[in-house]
Write a protein that holds these residues in place. Sequence first.
Motif, PDB file in Angstrom:
ATOM      1  N   GLY A 145       0.780  -1.110   0.162  1.00 13.54           N
ATOM      2  CA  GLY A 145      -0.200  -0.102   0.041  1.00 13.54           C
ATOM      3  C   GLY A 145       0.876   1.296  -0.003  1.00 13.54           C
ATOM      4  N   ILE A 146       2.071   1.270   0.052  1.00 16.89           N
ATOM      5  CA  ILE A 146       3.008   2.276   0.217  1.00 16.89           C
ATOM      6  C   ILE A 146       3.687   2.389  -1.207  1.00 16.89           C
ATOM      7  N   THR A 147       3.494   3.556  -1.933  1.00 21.09           N
ATOM      8  CA  THR A 147       3.974   4.058  -3.227  1.00 21.09           C
ATOM      9  C   THR A 147       4.516   5.380  -3.329  1.00 21.09           C
ATOM     10  N   ASP A 148       5.290   5.892  -4.097  1.00 23.89           N
ATOM     11  CA  ASP A 148       5.538   7.329  -4.452  1.00 23.89           C
ATOM     12  C   ASP A 148       6.358   7.248  -5.723  1.00 23.89           C
ATOM     13  N   SER A 149       5.841   7.188  -6.920  1.00 22.10           N
ATOM     14  CA  SER A 149       6.735   6.996  -8.391  1.00 22.10           C
ATOM     15  C   SER A 149       7.860   7.946  -8.495  1.00 22.10           C
ATOM     16  N   GLU A 150       7.498   9.116  -7.932  1.00 19.64           N
ATOM     17  CA  GLU A 150       8.594  10.154  -8.038  1.00 19.64           C
ATOM     18  C   GLU A 150       9.937  10.074  -7.122  1.00 19.64           C
ATOM     19  N   ALA A 151       9.283   9.623  -5.944  1.00 21.79           N
ATOM     20  CA  ALA A 151      10.654   9.440  -4.977  1.00 21.79           C
ATOM     21  C   ALA A 151      11.117   8.033  -5.260  1.00 21.79           C
TER      22      ALA A 151
END
Length: 137
Positions: free
Chosen positions: A104-110
């Motif tokens: 459930g944890i994502t951040d494509s830019e990071a």
Amino acid sequence: MPVESDAELRELLGLRTVAVVGCSTTPGKDAHEIPKYLTNHGYDVIPVNPNAEEVLGRPAYDSLSAVEEEIDIVDVFRPSDEVAGLVEEAREREDVKVLWLQLGITDSEAEARAEEAGIHVVADRCMKVEHQRLHAP
């Protein structure tokens, strides 16, 4: 490119020192039970929790940058909107090889910034589930 293949996952799971950001003192919570599982399976778990003195019998650090030991894997149990800051902390260290974002944890830019720094990224996957799937007898 994010880690996808079982061969890559097996290799990364072979790394043994895991800083668990958001490691919980509360039994029953995933952020407590998964680090406990990792400890029981030979991983050196370093808890990162500014609200705890210790977790699982180990001193807890206030932040990733405060961890004195070498870190192979940063295992994240924090909301997705905190990932960017954690990536910056990981990039400032020279030892982090893997950024593991739990289910459930994502951040494509990071994630892209981590990969640019040579850090492997595993996103939206549980380290315990993958370990059991790939290493269970």
